[in-house]
Design an enzyme around this catalytic site. Structure first.
Site, short mmCIF file in Angstrom:
data_model
loop_
_atom_site.label_atom_id
_atom_site.label_comp_id
_atom_site.label_asym_id
_atom_site.label_seq_id
_atom_site.Cartn_x
_atom_site.Cartn_y
_atom_site.Cartn_z
N ASP A 73 95.06 46.86 -8.86
CA ASP A 73 93.96 47.10 -7.67
C ASP A 73 94.53 47.59 -6.59
O ASP A 73 95.90 47.36 -6.36
CB ASP A 73 93.02 45.80 -7.84
CG ASP A 73 91.76 46.15 -6.91
OD1 ASP A 73 91.56 47.28 -6.58
OD2 ASP A 73 90.87 45.17 -6.75
N LYS A 74 93.64 48.22 -5.86
CA LYS A 74 94.16 48.73 -4.20
C LYS A 74 93.02 48.21 -3.46
O LYS A 74 91.67 48.11 -3.83
CB LYS A 74 93.92 50.08 -4.40
CG LYS A 74 94.40 50.72 -3.36
CD LYS A 74 93.17 51.22 -1.97
CE LYS A 74 92.19 51.72 -2.46
NZ LYS A 74 91.13 51.99 -1.34
N HIS A 75 93.47 47.85 -2.21
CA HIS A 75 92.47 47.27 -1.07
C HIS A 75 92.66 47.72 0.13
O HIS A 75 93.66 47.92 0.35
CB HIS A 75 92.22 45.79 -1.15
CG HIS A 75 91.09 45.31 -0.15
ND1 HIS A 75 89.82 45.34 -0.63
CD2 HIS A 75 91.04 45.10 1.04
CE1 HIS A 75 89.18 44.72 0.29
NE2 HIS A 75 89.93 44.62 1.34
N SER A 76 91.68 48.66 0.66
CA SER A 76 91.56 49.05 2.18
C SER A 76 91.16 48.22 3.08
O SER A 76 90.24 47.68 2.78
CB SER A 76 91.09 50.49 1.84
OG SER A 76 90.90 50.95 3.24
N SER A 90 90.69 35.75 3.24
CA SER A 90 89.35 36.33 2.91
C SER A 90 89.62 37.36 2.05
O SER A 90 88.89 37.63 0.78
CB SER A 90 88.55 36.85 4.21
OG SER A 90 87.53 37.69 3.91
N THR A 133 82.66 51.91 -0.37
CA THR A 133 82.67 52.43 -1.57
C THR A 133 81.26 52.03 -2.34
O THR A 133 80.84 53.03 -3.28
CB THR A 133 83.92 51.88 -2.42
OG1 THR A 133 84.95 52.20 -1.61
CG2 THR A 133 84.07 52.52 -3.66
N ARG A 172 82.25 32.97 10.49
CA ARG A 172 83.31 33.60 11.30
C ARG A 172 82.56 34.89 12.06
O ARG A 172 82.83 35.28 13.46
CB ARG A 172 84.38 34.29 10.41
CG ARG A 172 85.55 33.31 10.01
CD ARG A 172 86.25 33.91 9.07
NE ARG A 172 86.98 35.22 9.56
CZ ARG A 172 87.42 36.16 8.69
NH1 ARG A 172 87.20 36.08 7.25
NH2 ARG A 172 88.17 37.04 9.10
N LYS A 191 89.57 37.12 -3.01
CA LYS A 191 88.73 37.80 -3.72
C LYS A 191 89.50 38.68 -4.67
O LYS A 191 89.21 38.91 -6.07
CB LYS A 191 87.77 38.84 -2.91
CG LYS A 191 86.58 38.07 -2.22
CD LYS A 191 85.96 38.97 -1.05
CE LYS A 191 86.90 39.27 -0.11
NZ LYS A 191 86.07 39.51 1.28
N LYS A 192 90.78 38.77 -4.24
CA LYS A 192 91.70 39.78 -5.44
C LYS A 192 92.19 38.60 -6.32
O LYS A 192 92.31 39.10 -7.32
CB LYS A 192 92.84 40.58 -4.37
CG LYS A 192 92.33 41.40 -3.41
CD LYS A 192 91.85 42.66 -4.34
CE LYS A 192 90.78 43.32 -3.57
NZ LYS A 192 89.99 44.41 -4.28
#
Ligand code: URA
Length: 444
Positions: A86-89, A189, A126, A174, A193-194
């Site tokens: 996976d990729k996360h931005s 955070s 997205t 937060r 999730k990942k």
């Protein structure tokens, strides 16, 4: 869970700068998840972490406990043909990378269950983009998700309620207690999730610049280092690239306009040097981390081939169809994505070359058009946005606009055009923009 802790004692310890034990952190996250620790104490804890920070060991404990606060996806390895990547931005304007990267990596042998978010502030999301595709189910049940992953090798979907519920509560607290900008809390955070998605490897796109959540390169570097160290500590192979968000990524910013640009990229009719570099660099990291390529250069060649021979586009089509969208979207995108009733070119107040953009301001012009949300409950207008957005060093004048605005009404179009003009600085001399990939962060 041991009953020997008191929330106020844990808060006091953190307030005084003591390193918490794994058991204390786990206990606190348990109370955060089941609601036995009140909002006041969670807020006080977040503020203590904001001021005192956390060691890497504490961050790993916080992240792992939050990841295990709900369902952790377990993939039946016999039905999955490849490493889970996976990729996360951290979010940007015009950041449509996920839409093309998931099918591109799937076409090279990766399995990509990409859990994405909605627009936040001035940055697009997205999921909002994908929901401009008629019928696309961004919240599939587990059976549909698995079917999509099996058929296409990828599925770009939203977070389900049972994935890292501790993060949902902590994030909401937060958000209203001025504790969002804490590197340990952001790290936990994102990564909780990942980790809950059951991945083998992750690549992070940590953005810096006027359109990013971390404006400075130093801030983005600190976040990237924290994410890489904590992910590795929690058993998830991770690398990070620091990428420039002082310009819009690609030429379109909005929802349907970004889906269209992504399809044009996959079919080869659109290219943009900065966008191509971000997609191929992140994809190369994923292929190497997943042992699908021996090094970054060969990985890039594989990705370029998968784009050129149409296999990445084919994966995208299969994913859209498996998640309820039209099976011929790629052949007739304009027919399905729709068009805004008003389009106007935005010319600069003076001719010359773009020296800089306030990308946050550009993102806010899309929000003003209705392409993002002013309140959480707002619906997003799929067809509005910007296309043909010019970048740093490019010439603009009375025949070459800064961008084209797509709007619901003339009034909206002119309001967005004014916001866009205010966000761009035009000077007499051309200049060369810096490289879009500023740095790579990895443990090894
Ligand atoms: N994105 C997240 O998911 N969490 C944060 O804290 C910041 C950005």
């Amino acid at each position: 869970m041991p009953a020997s802790f008191l929330p106020q004692e844990i808060i006091r310890a953190k307030r005084d700068g003591r390193e918490l034990s794994d058991a204390e952190v786990e206990w606190f996250v348990h109370g955060l998840t089941d609601g036995s620790i009140g909002d006041d104490q969670v807020a006080a804890f977040a503020m203590a972490v904001f001021f005192r920070g956390m060691s890497i060991r504490e961050r790993v404990a916080l992240t792992s406990s939050m990841a295990h606060s709900g369902t952790v996806l377990s993939w039946e390895r016999s039905t999955i043909d490849g490493p889970l990547l996976d990729k996360h931005s951290t979010g940007g304007v015009g950041d449509k990378v996920s839409l093309v990267l998931a099918p591109l990596v799937a076409a090279c042998g990766g399995v990509v269950p990409m859990i994405s978010g909605r627009g936040l502030g001035h940055t697009g999301g997205t999921l909002d983009k994908l929901e401009s595709i008629p019928g696309y189910d961004a919240q599939p049940d587990a059976a549909r998700l698995r079917a999509a992953v099996q058929s296409a090798g990828c599925a770009v979907i939203g977070q389900t309620d049972d994935l890292a519920p501790a993060d949902r509560r902590l994030y909401a607290i937060r958000d209203v207690t001025a504790t969002v900008e804490s590197i340990p809390l952001i790290t936990a955070s994102i990564l909780s999730k990942k980790l809950a998605a059951g991945l083998d490897a992750l690549v992070m796109d940590v953005k810096f610049g006027s359109g990013a959540f971390m404006e400075t390169l130093d801030g983005a570097f600190d976040l990237a280092e924290s994410i890489v160290a904590v992910a590795e500590g929690a058993g998830l192979r991770t690398t990070a690239l620091l990428t420039d968000m002082n310009q819009v990524l690609g030429r379109a910013a909005g929802n349907a306009v970004e889906v269209l640009e992504s399809i044009e990229w996959l079919t080869g009719s659109f290219s943009d040097a900065r966008f191509d570099d971000v997609v191929l660099s992140l994809g190369s990291e994923m292929l190497v981390s997943g042992s699908l390529a021996p090094d970054l250069a060969s990985a890039r060649t594989m990705l370029e081939r998968a784009r050129r021979d149409g296999s990445a586009c084919e994966r995208f089509s299969r994913m859209v169809a498996a998640l309820g969208g039209p099976s011929d979207l790629v052949e007739r995108p304009r027919q399905y994505l729709g068009e805004a009733p008003v389009t106007i070119p935005v010319h600069p107040t003076r001719e010359g070359y773009i020296e800089s953009l306030d990308v946050r301001g550009v993102g806010m012009s899309v929000v003003l058009l209705g392409g993002g949300r002013r309140r959480v409950s707002d619906a997003v207008d799929p067809v509005v946005g910007l296309t043909e957005v010019r970048g740093v060093g490019e010439r603009v004048d009375s025949s070459t606009p800064l961008a084209v605005v797509h709007a619901r009404s003339q009034a909206d179009a002119h309001q967005a055009a004014d916001a866009l003009r205010a966000a761009v600085r035009v000077v007499d001399q051309p200049m060369t923009p810096g490289s879009v990939i500023a740095r790579r962060v990895a443990r090894r």
